[in-house]
Design a protein around this motif. Sequence first.
Motif, PDB file in Angstrom:
ATOM      1  N   ARG A  50      56.374  44.282  32.244  1.00  0.00           N
ATOM      2  CA  ARG A  50      55.901  42.952  32.630  1.00  0.00           C
ATOM      3  C   ARG A  50      54.554  42.670  31.988  1.00  0.00           C
ATOM      4  N   TYR A  51      54.379  41.436  31.542  1.00  0.00           N
ATOM      5  CA  TYR A  51      53.165  41.104  30.813  1.00  0.00           C
ATOM      6  C   TYR A  51      51.906  41.272  31.668  1.00  0.00           C
ATOM      7  N   SER A  52      52.016  41.014  32.970  1.00  0.00           N
ATOM      8  CA  SER A  52      50.842  41.200  33.833  1.00  0.00           C
ATOM      9  C   SER A  52      50.389  42.657  33.808  1.00  0.00           C
ATOM     10  N   ASN A  53      51.336  43.573  33.761  1.00  0.00           N
ATOM     11  CA  ASN A  53      51.023  45.000  33.709  1.00  0.00           C
ATOM     12  C   ASN A  53      50.413  45.361  32.349  1.00  0.00           C
ATOM     13  N   ILE A  54      51.015  44.853  31.290  1.00  0.00           N
ATOM     14  CA  ILE A  54      50.547  45.150  29.926  1.00  0.00           C
ATOM     15  C   ILE A  54      49.108  44.649  29.741  1.00  0.00           C
ATOM     16  N   VAL A  55      48.847  43.414  30.170  1.00  0.00           N
ATOM     17  CA  VAL A  55      47.504  42.831  30.019  1.00  0.00           C
ATOM     18  C   VAL A  55      46.490  43.608  30.857  1.00  0.00           C
ATOM     19  N   ALA A  56      46.817  43.886  32.108  1.00  0.00           N
ATOM     20  CA  ALA A  56      45.888  44.609  32.984  1.00  0.00           C
ATOM     21  C   ALA A  56      45.590  46.000  32.437  1.00  0.00           C
ATOM     22  N   LYS A  57      46.602  46.691  31.947  1.00  0.00           N
ATOM     23  CA  LYS A  57      46.376  48.031  31.386  1.00  0.00           C
ATOM     24  C   LYS A  57      45.477  47.949  30.162  1.00  0.00           C
ATOM     25  N   TYR A  58      45.703  46.967  29.310  1.00  0.00           N
ATOM     26  CA  TYR A  58      44.868  46.786  28.120  1.00  0.00           C
ATOM     27  C   TYR A  58      43.414  46.516  28.521  1.00  0.00           C
ATOM     28  N   LEU A  59      43.225  45.642  29.484  1.00  0.00           N
ATOM     29  CA  LEU A  59      41.868  45.349  29.947  1.00  0.00           C
ATOM     30  C   LEU A  59      41.211  46.604  30.515  1.00  0.00           C
ATOM     31  N   MET A  60      41.958  47.350  31.334  1.00  0.00           N
ATOM     32  CA  MET A  60      41.415  48.573  31.926  1.00  0.00           C
ATOM     33  C   MET A  60      41.046  49.582  30.843  1.00  0.00           C
ATOM     34  N   ASP A  61      41.906  49.722  29.839  1.00  0.00           N
ATOM     35  CA  ASP A  61      41.638  50.653  28.738  1.00  0.00           C
ATOM     36  C   ASP A  61      40.420  50.231  27.915  1.00  0.00           C
ATOM     37  N   ASN A  62      40.005  48.972  28.072  1.00  0.00           N
ATOM     38  CA  ASN A  62      38.861  48.457  27.327  1.00  0.00           C
ATOM     39  C   ASN A  62      37.647  48.208  28.220  1.00  0.00           C
ATOM     40  N   GLY A  63      37.576  48.927  29.340  1.00  0.00           N
ATOM     41  CA  GLY A  63      36.364  48.943  30.147  1.00  0.00           C
ATOM     42  C   GLY A  63      36.276  47.946  31.286  1.00  0.00           C
ATOM     43  N   TYR A  64      37.359  47.246  31.587  1.00  0.00           N
ATOM     44  CA  TYR A  64      37.335  46.294  32.693  1.00  0.00           C
ATOM     45  C   TYR A  64      37.801  46.965  33.977  1.00  0.00           C
ATOM     46  N   ASN A  65      37.249  46.529  35.099  1.00  0.00           N
ATOM     47  CA  ASN A  65      37.667  47.019  36.411  1.00  0.00           C
ATOM     48  C   ASN A  65      38.766  46.094  36.919  1.00  0.00           C
ATOM     49  N   ILE A  66      39.949  46.642  37.097  1.00  0.00           N
ATOM     50  CA  ILE A  66      41.095  45.844  37.535  1.00  0.00           C
ATOM     51  C   ILE A  66      41.216  45.906  39.056  1.00  0.00           C
ATOM     52  N   ILE A  67      41.376  44.732  39.657  1.00  0.00           N
ATOM     53  CA  ILE A  67      41.605  44.613  41.090  1.00  0.00           C
ATOM     54  C   ILE A  67      43.004  44.003  41.237  1.00  0.00           C
ATOM     55  N   PRO A  68      44.005  44.849  41.523  1.00  0.00           N
ATOM     56  CA  PRO A  68      45.377  44.353  41.628  1.00  0.00           C
ATOM     57  C   PRO A  68      45.567  43.474  42.873  1.00  0.00           C
ATOM     58  N   VAL A  69      46.231  42.338  42.701  1.00  0.00           N
ATOM     59  CA  VAL A  69      46.536  41.450  43.829  1.00  0.00           C
ATOM     60  C   VAL A  69      48.016  41.100  43.764  1.00  0.00           C
ATOM     61  N   ASN A  70      48.770  41.673  44.712  1.00  0.00           N
ATOM     62  CA  ASN A  70      50.201  41.407  44.827  1.00  0.00           C
ATOM     63  C   ASN A  70      50.645  41.919  46.197  1.00  0.00           C
ATOM     64  N   PRO A  71      51.153  41.030  47.045  1.00  0.00           N
ATOM     65  CA  PRO A  71      51.525  41.461  48.397  1.00  0.00           C
ATOM     66  C   PRO A  71      52.696  42.432  48.442  1.00  0.00           C
ATOM     67  N   SER A  72      53.469  42.551  47.348  1.00  0.00           N
ATOM     68  CA  SER A  72      54.630  43.436  47.402  1.00  0.00           C
ATOM     69  C   SER A  72      54.404  44.843  46.884  1.00  0.00           C
ATOM     70  N   ILE A  73      53.188  45.162  46.441  1.00  0.00           N
ATOM     71  CA  ILE A  73      52.945  46.540  46.005  1.00  0.00           C
ATOM     72  C   ILE A  73      51.733  47.120  46.742  1.00  0.00           C
ATOM     73  N   GLU A  74      51.775  48.417  46.956  1.00  0.00           N
ATOM     74  CA  GLU A  74      50.676  49.107  47.641  1.00  0.00           C
ATOM     75  C   GLU A  74      49.542  49.435  46.673  1.00  0.00           C
ATOM     76  N   GLU A  75      49.951  49.798  45.446  1.00  0.00           N
ATOM     77  CA  GLU A  75      48.938  50.155  44.448  1.00  0.00           C
ATOM     78  C   GLU A  75      49.484  49.905  43.057  1.00  0.00           C
ATOM     79  N   TRP A  76      48.565  49.814  42.121  1.00  0.00           N
ATOM     80  CA  TRP A  76      48.900  49.653  40.707  1.00  0.00           C
ATOM     81  C   TRP A  76      48.091  50.686  39.934  1.00  0.00           C
ATOM     82  N   ASN A  77      48.783  51.559  39.201  1.00  0.00           N
ATOM     83  CA  ASN A  77      48.100  52.565  38.380  1.00  0.00           C
ATOM     84  C   ASN A  77      47.105  53.399  39.196  1.00  0.00           C
TER      85      ASN A  77
END
Length: 130
Positions: A24-51
């Motif tokens: 999913r593109y949301s996952n791909i973009v978030a992972k890319y941002l995280m790999d480039n020094g950004y702090n990701i705050i996942p927001v999705n009511p259907s998952i407990e955690e992301w990465n």
Amino acid sequence: MSPEEVLKKYKNVAVVGISEKPDRYSNIVAKYLMDNGYNIIPVNPSIEEWNGIKSYKDLNSVDKPVDVVDIFRKPEYVTDIVKQAIGKAKVIWMQEGIINEEARDVAEKNGMYVVMDKCMKKELEKLKQK
């Protein structure tokens, strides 16, 4: 402000509509941002955690600083997301294909900078090539 300035200045990114599915593109973009020094705050009511990072059910429940709200939801949901971001975020970023003028107006009236119909990953890739 410009999208480039947002990427240089702000590092805490709440990704609304993030998916745990790797294709999913949301996952791909978030992972890319995280790999480039950004702090990701996942927001999705259907998952407990992301990465391995705790996911929040909505922006109202986020208990850490948010600079940018990166939205991966259908345009009809964006205004409600923007309303939750008031007083919490500095930037609303609507991903490619997401256009909502009402949401932009609400965000701007509440002092937030808005990027609409652009991909954070693609904009960061352009910035890194400079």
